[in-house]
Design an enzyme around this catalytic site. Structure first.
Site, PDB file in Angstrom:
ATOM      1  N   HIS A 133      10.380  14.183   7.984  1.00 28.02           N
ATOM      2  CA  HIS A 133      11.089  13.562   9.099  1.00 28.02           C
ATOM      3  C   HIS A 133      11.919  12.404   8.563  1.00 28.02           C
ATOM      4  O   HIS A 133      11.466  11.640   7.703  1.00 28.02           O
ATOM      5  CB  HIS A 133      10.067  13.072  10.131  1.00 28.02           C
ATOM      6  CG  HIS A 133      10.663  12.604  11.415  1.00 28.02           C
ATOM      7  ND1 HIS A 133      11.277  11.375  11.556  1.00 28.02           N
ATOM      8  CD2 HIS A 133      10.732  13.205  12.638  1.00 28.02           C
ATOM      9  CE1 HIS A 133      11.696  11.225  12.797  1.00 28.02           C
ATOM     10  NE2 HIS A 133      11.384  12.328  13.476  1.00 28.02           N
TER      11      HIS A 133
ATOM     12  N   HIS B  61       0.838  -1.203   0.000  1.00 24.11           N
ATOM     13  CA  HIS B  61       0.000   0.000   0.000  1.00 24.11           C
ATOM     14  C   HIS B  61       0.874   1.254   0.000  1.00 24.11           C
ATOM     15  O   HIS B  61       1.855   1.331   0.731  1.00 24.11           O
ATOM     16  CB  HIS B  61      -0.908   0.012   1.233  1.00 24.11           C
ATOM     17  CG  HIS B  61      -2.068   0.954   1.108  1.00 24.11           C
ATOM     18  ND1 HIS B  61      -1.919   2.315   1.188  1.00 24.11           N
ATOM     19  CD2 HIS B  61      -3.386   0.731   0.899  1.00 24.11           C
ATOM     20  CE1 HIS B  61      -3.099   2.890   1.036  1.00 24.11           C
ATOM     21  NE2 HIS B  61      -4.003   1.957   0.856  1.00 24.11           N
TER      22      HIS B  61
ATOM     23  N   GLY C 199       8.742  10.302   8.015  1.00 24.93           N
ATOM     24  CA  GLY C 199       8.151  10.883   6.818  1.00 24.93           C
ATOM     25  C   GLY C 199       7.269  12.079   7.105  1.00 24.93           C
ATOM     26  O   GLY C 199       7.642  12.987   7.850  1.00 24.93           O
TER      27      GLY C 199
ATOM     28  N   THR D 230      12.878   9.461   9.618  1.00 22.80           N
ATOM     29  CA  THR D 230      12.369   8.087   9.725  1.00 22.80           C
ATOM     30  C   THR D 230      10.851   8.000   9.655  1.00 22.80           C
ATOM     31  O   THR D 230      10.314   6.964   9.266  1.00 22.80           O
ATOM     32  CB  THR D 230      12.821   7.436  11.050  1.00 22.80           C
ATOM     33  OG1 THR D 230      12.307   8.200  12.152  1.00 22.80           O
ATOM     34  CG2 THR D 230      14.344   7.392  11.127  1.00 22.80           C
TER      35      THR D 230
END
Length: 277
Positions: free
Chosen positions: A140, A64, A144, A142
């Protein structure tokens, strides 16, 4: 990871966690919370912090699409709340995600501040090339970024094919989704579920009063029959309003693991009916 996020939500006693699910192929959890607006906001921020601390997008894989550890944060008005209330709540959530957690946000649907970000699929497509609405400009490292929205109730509805034929699933998805000339208010992807050895037509019905669940299922069944592919079953992800699905619709659409607890109104405690995400 889901357990850590659920535990973080549970620390806020005024918001009720109505439902949660996880799929290993999507590698994605869907969690439904309801309660007064401020309580829902605090529970959502607690979930965002837990997701940030337990998910590293650099090593995260799933079929997804996603832009963040907390991929989407939609606010949906229920009894006692308006869409305008949810737009304001989405704005507050976006500001706090950035200020408190360092996670930038794109605002979508009724909360959108730019026309190109109104549609969630466009946000996912553009997120790497346009700055966030709040925070950034970089995502960010890690966790996102997060798409924060205000919208009507969405039904996540998947139809599983009795074949490991992802090309058939993609052909059917193209035939049913609105963006390629299919059914109005339907988004669809064709995906392979490797853990089960089958293919899936994964859908979001963004307005079930325009395209009901049974209409979407019947169109997929017809398209599958034209391709010589059988339907295995369908799945409801999360909850659905009573007006959208009943026992007859669930039976017609072959919804797996169906019972009355999948009806939203049957799960909402009276004190939690002000809003929902």
């Amino acid at each position: 990871m889901t357990a850590a996020i659920a535990a973080a939500i549970a620390t806020n006693g005024r918001a009720a966690m109505l439902d949660h699910s996880f799929d290993p192929d999507h590698n994605r959890s869907v969690i439904t919370i309801a309660g007064p607006p401020d309580a829902v906001l605090e529970a959502a921020l607690a979930a965002a912090a837990a997701a940030r601390d337990s998910i590293d997008l650099r090593r995260h894989h799933g079929v997804h699409p996603r832009i963040g550890a907390l991929d989407v944060l939609p606010f949906v008005p229920l009894e006692g709340a308006s869409m305008a209330d949810c737009v304001r709540l989405a704005g507050r959530a976006a500001e706090r995600l950035w200020r408190e957690l360092g996670i930038p946000a794109y605002l979508y649907e009724s909360a959108a501040r730019r026309p190109e970000c109104r549609n969630l699929s466009d946000v996912r497509r553009l997120a790497g090339s346009i700055p966030p609405d709040v925070g950034g400009p970089a995502h960010h490292l890690t966790a996102g970024a997060t798409a924060v929205g205000a919208r009507p109730f969405l039904i996540a509805f998947n139809v599983n094919l009795a074949a490991d034929d992802v090309e058939a699933a993609r052909t059917i998805a193209a035939a049913v989704r609105e963006s390629s000339g299919g059914l109005p208010r339907v988004k669809a992807l064709g995906l392979r579920l490797a853990s089960r050895g089958i293919a899936q037509v994964s859908m979001n019905l963004t307005d079930f009063t325009v395209t009901p669940v049974a209409t979407a299922y019947d169109r997929i069944a017809a398209e599958a029959a034209d391709l010589g592919v059988e339907i295995l079953e369908s799945e409801l992800i999360g909850l659905a309003p009573r007006a959208a699905i009943d026992e007859a619709v669930a039976l017609h659409c072959r919804i797996a693991r169906w019972d009355a607890t999948r009806i939203l109104e049957n799960r909402i405690p009276p004190a939690a009916s002000a809003t929902h995400l």
